[in-house]
Design a protein around this motif. Structure first.
Motif, mmCIF file in Angstrom:
data_model
loop_
_atom_site.group_PDB
_atom_site.id
_atom_site.type_symbol
_atom_site.label_atom_id
_atom_site.label_comp_id
_atom_site.label_asym_id
_atom_site.label_seq_id
_atom_site.Cartn_x
_atom_site.Cartn_y
_atom_site.Cartn_z
ATOM 1 N N GLU A 76 0.831 -1.214 0.000
ATOM 2 C CA GLU A 76 0.000 0.000 0.000
ATOM 3 C C GLU A 76 0.864 1.263 0.000
ATOM 4 O OE1 GLU A 76 -3.445 -0.085 -0.274
ATOM 5 O OE2 GLU A 76 -3.064 -2.218 -0.575
ATOM 6 N N GLY A 77 1.962 1.216 -0.736
ATOM 7 C CA GLY A 77 2.879 2.355 -0.773
ATOM 8 C C GLY A 77 2.311 3.577 -1.454
ATOM 9 N N TYR A 78 1.211 3.428 -2.173
ATOM 10 C CA TYR A 78 0.549 4.559 -2.811
ATOM 11 C C TYR A 78 -0.659 5.032 -2.015
ATOM 12 C CZ TYR A 78 -2.450 0.717 -4.202
ATOM 13 O OH TYR A 78 -3.269 -0.384 -4.169
ATOM 14 N N ASN A 79 -0.999 4.286 -0.963
ATOM 15 C CA ASN A 79 -2.223 4.566 -0.227
ATOM 16 C C ASN A 79 -1.920 4.796 1.258
ATOM 17 O OD1 ASN A 79 -4.942 4.910 0.211
ATOM 18 N ND2 ASN A 79 -5.459 2.763 0.088
ATOM 19 N N ASP A 80 -2.188 3.790 2.112
ATOM 20 C CA ASP A 80 -1.986 3.959 3.548
ATOM 21 C C ASP A 80 -0.542 4.316 3.889
ATOM 22 O OD1 ASP A 80 -4.595 3.200 3.608
ATOM 23 O OD2 ASP A 80 -4.297 1.339 4.731
#
Length: 396
Positions: free
Chosen positions: A281-285
């Protein structure tokens, strides 16, 4: 002169008149709005779009980046429109706002779906592969309705019956979202509820009593409310080295990426962990882990300072609001942002367990970003209607 020849001239002059009024209203809007807050939010979101682009670059798809840019554009326009309307007039539609947002949340219990990477069926699938997270709209609805409730009970807010009704009001979204499975968002609602009550003047003794009751109920919450997955995340947080490949995997990879960034980072599109997609989830959380690796400690500090400046600016608007409703709405928006910021950074820095809360303005998510700007639009409305100087509003 031929009367027919006058018609094109009349239409031309009429068009010029309406264009002049439109441009005048835009000029009035620019003059009267809180330009600093608006620009801070746009800059933070633009920064977030770049971070999302870099974090999703390895996939070869521009879909998430494109959706983030579209959500930003929609959000900016929506904020400008909402800010031009008196927040008191917006609050008059609270039954419609409440019914609509609650109906969408209830739909998730029947036709909700869980996107890849989450087990919470908190989204609704829309045509074209798009999705909607109704809880984000419910946050804005709660700020309006709870602020209105507080403004009605301002003089009686410390009387037990009135306070009890306010607590029931605040508990509804918390319990509803908890049963939806999104406890991170439920926590955000709880913080909003407490912050708005505190700002409204609820006596400190009630908060102390509530705190004691929560402490007493912790064993019950642990054994009967929290599921095994939630318990495992907390245990993993207390002993991270014991389960690095299990529940501690996401936070461990995030810490590794942050540490590899150093002071100035590896550069956009060059972070080894981000570009190899080993940061879950490096683009999100965990967008802050991606920023930390590619832009270093400096980039992380810029993000934190931007978010702090936005929160402080909203609190300033709350302080200068013309009435209880306006100030309470702003406190609710502030609390929504502050809670998400603290929880998300706590997750990424391994201080708090992973509960699926995104970083405002930076994490990928079209619904989240657009709804954030709805909240900013409300805060701007409070700012613009703090006195009678808003010229164009009297012309509408």
């Amino acid at each position: 002169m031929d009367a027919g020849a006058d018609i094109p001239l009349f239409n031309h002059l009429k068009g010029l008149y309406h264009m002049n009024r439109f441009l005048g209203r835009i000029a009035d809007f620019i003059r009267e709005t809180d330009k600093l807050l608006f620009l801070l939010c746009i800059f933070a979101s633009g920064f977030g779009c770049v971070a999302v682009l870099s974090a999703t670059h390895p996939s070869g798809s521009l879909r998430r980046f494109a959706m983030q840019v579209i959500a930003l554009a929609i959000g900016v326009v929506a904020a400008a429109v909402i800010s031009s309307i008196d927040y008191k007039n917006i609050a008059k539609f609270w039954p419609l706002i409440t019914a609509g947002s609650l109906a969408l949340v209830f739909l998730t219990f029947f036709i909700g779906y869980a996107p890849e990477g989450t087990d919470d069926k908190a989204w609704l699938l829309l045509p074209g592969g798009l999705s909607l997270q109704p809880a984000e709209l419910l946050k804005i609805a709660f700020v309006i309705t709870f602020g209105l409730h507080i403004s009605y009970d301002k003089e009686k807010i410390n009387k037990p019956l009135h306070l009890l009704l306010l607590c029931i009001h605040g508990a509804i979204p918390v319990v509803l979202i908890h049963f939806q499975g999104d406890d991170g968002t439920a926590m955000v609602f709880a913080v909003m509820f407490l912050a708005m009550l505190f700002a409204a003047g609820v006596k400190l003794r009630y908060f102390i009593i509530a705190g004691v009751l929560v402490l007493i109920s912790l064993p019950f919450i642990w054994f009967f409310v929290m599921n095994s997955d939630q318990q495992a995340r907390i245990i993993s947080l207390l002993n991270p080295e014991d389960d690095l490949l299990g529940d501690g995997w996401q936070q461990w990879r995030g810490r590794v990426a942050l540490a590899s960034g150093g002071l100035f980072g590896q550069g956009l599109f060059n972070g080894p962990h981000v570009q190899s997609e080993t940061v879950p989830e490096g683009y999100n959380d965990f967008i802050i882990a991606s920023i930390g690796e590619e832009m270093g400690l400096v980039g992380v500090l810029v993000v934190i300072l931007l978010l702090a400046a936005i929160c402080i600016r909203i609190l300033k608007i709350a302080h200068n609001a013309r009435d209880t409703l306006g100030s309470t709405i702003c406190v609710g928006i502030f609390a929504m942002l502050a809670a998400q910021i603290v929880i998300n950074l706590g997750m990424c820095f391994s201080v708090l367990p992973v509960v699926g809360v995104t970083l405002p303005f930076f994490s990928a998510g079209g619904t989240s970003l657009a709804c954030l700007f709805l909240g900013i639009g409300l805060a701007l409305s409070v700012y613009m209607h703090r006195n009678s100087r808003t010229i164009y509003l009297r012309e509408l």
